[in-house]
Design a protein around this motif. Structure first.
Motif, PDB file in Angstrom:
ATOM      1  N   LEU A  11      47.165   6.236 -23.524  1.00  0.00           N
ATOM      2  CA  LEU A  11      46.666   7.473 -22.930  1.00  0.00           C
ATOM      3  C   LEU A  11      46.546   8.531 -24.017  1.00  0.00           C
ATOM      4  CD1 LEU A  11      46.023   9.272 -20.438  1.00  0.00           C
ATOM      5  CD2 LEU A  11      48.487   9.682 -20.261  1.00  0.00           C
ATOM      6  N   ALA A  40      34.546  -0.134 -17.756  1.00  0.00           N
ATOM      7  CA  ALA A  40      35.150   0.896 -16.922  1.00  0.00           C
ATOM      8  C   ALA A  40      35.143   0.423 -15.474  1.00  0.00           C
ATOM      9  CB  ALA A  40      34.370   2.196 -17.063  1.00  0.00           C
ATOM     10  N   PRO A  88      36.517  11.659 -21.898  1.00  0.00           N
ATOM     11  CA  PRO A  88      36.960  10.973 -20.665  1.00  0.00           C
ATOM     12  C   PRO A  88      36.085   9.769 -20.317  1.00  0.00           C
ATOM     13  CG  PRO A  88      37.090  13.335 -20.374  1.00  0.00           C
ATOM     14  CD  PRO A  88      36.429  13.110 -21.709  1.00  0.00           C
ATOM     15  N   ASP A  90      35.040   7.611 -22.221  1.00  0.00           N
ATOM     16  CA  ASP A  90      35.432   6.450 -23.030  1.00  0.00           C
ATOM     17  C   ASP A  90      36.530   5.643 -22.339  1.00  0.00           C
ATOM     18  OD1 ASP A  90      35.135   8.542 -25.918  1.00  0.00           O
ATOM     19  OD2 ASP A  90      33.715   7.012 -25.262  1.00  0.00           O
ATOM     20  N   THR A  91      37.052   6.147 -21.232  1.00  0.00           N
ATOM     21  CA  THR A  91      38.096   5.442 -20.498  1.00  0.00           C
ATOM     22  C   THR A  91      37.590   4.084 -20.010  1.00  0.00           C
ATOM     23  OG1 THR A  91      39.198   7.467 -19.794  1.00  0.00           O
ATOM     24  CG2 THR A  91      39.557   5.494 -18.447  1.00  0.00           C
ATOM     25  N   GLN A 119      43.950  -1.278 -22.267  1.00  0.00           N
ATOM     26  CA  GLN A 119      43.489  -0.112 -21.524  1.00  0.00           C
ATOM     27  C   GLN A 119      43.503   1.126 -22.416  1.00  0.00           C
ATOM     28  OE1 GLN A 119      42.488   0.244 -18.101  1.00  0.00           O
ATOM     29  NE2 GLN A 119      41.874   2.271 -18.839  1.00  0.00           N
ATOM     30  N   THR A 121      42.791   5.187 -21.886  1.00  0.00           N
ATOM     31  CA  THR A 121      42.569   6.234 -20.893  1.00  0.00           C
ATOM     32  C   THR A 121      42.518   7.575 -21.605  1.00  0.00           C
ATOM     33  OG1 THR A 121      43.750   4.953 -19.218  1.00  0.00           O
ATOM     34  CG2 THR A 121      43.406   7.301 -18.782  1.00  0.00           C
ATOM     35  N   VAL A 122      41.440   8.311 -21.380  1.00  0.00           N
ATOM     36  CA  VAL A 122      41.253   9.613 -21.996  1.00  0.00           C
ATOM     37  C   VAL A 122      41.290  10.666 -20.897  1.00  0.00           C
ATOM     38  CG1 VAL A 122      39.812  11.029 -23.499  1.00  0.00           C
ATOM     39  CG2 VAL A 122      39.811   8.529 -23.757  1.00  0.00           C
ATOM     40  N   SER A 123      42.251  11.548 -20.986  1.00  0.00           N
ATOM     41  CA  SER A 123      42.388  12.591 -19.971  1.00  0.00           C
ATOM     42  C   SER A 123      41.635  13.845 -20.378  1.00  0.00           C
ATOM     43  CB  SER A 123      43.861  12.921 -19.758  1.00  0.00           C
ATOM     44  OG  SER A 123      44.423  13.434 -20.941  1.00  0.00           O
TER      45      SER A 123
END
Length: 124
Positions: A11, A40, A88, A90-91, A119, A121-123
């Motif tokens: 993350l 995704a 985001p 790129d998640t 995985q 995950t980009v917030s």
């Protein structure tokens, strides 16, 4: 036979960086072109980047060009994907793939071996 194991996902906040790695087994790693793909939720698997057998030729999807860098270390049987300025969108689950030819390809069906994915995950 080539076995691929990805690592390094996680993350990260938008604008940050992450490097994912793919360790390959087998003595013929240096003869394979390598690629990174991502998927995704609810979307098709898509091409991200690829590198030829010696690392002298690389290709990127338009969406990541200038932000992502693919590289390989044949002495370590490892391929890397350095991801900068993450967004985001790129998640996804990122997959490493090996192609039984030395040249790169954009097409997933031209790759012979796949890892289990990691995985990212980009917030926002």
């Amino acid at each position: 036979q080539v076995q691929l194991v990805e690592s390094g996902g996680g993350l990260v906040q938008a604008g940050g960086s992450l490097r994912v790695s793919c360790a390959a087994s087998g003595r013929t790693f240096s003869s394979y072109a390598m690629g990174w793909f991502r998927q995704a939720p609810g979307k098709e698997r898509e091409f991200v980047a690829a590198i030829n057998w010696i690392g002298g030729s690389t290709s990127y999807a338009a969406s990541v060009k200038g932000r992502f860098t693919i590289s390989r270390d044949n002495a370590k049987n490892t391929v890397y994907l350095q991801m900068n300025r993450l967004k985001p969108e790129d998640t996804a689950v990122y997959y490493c793939a090996a192609r039984g030819l030395p040249s790169t390809s954009f097409y997933s069906y031209e790759y012979d071996y796949w890892g289990q994915g990691t995985q990212v995950t980009v917030s926002s």
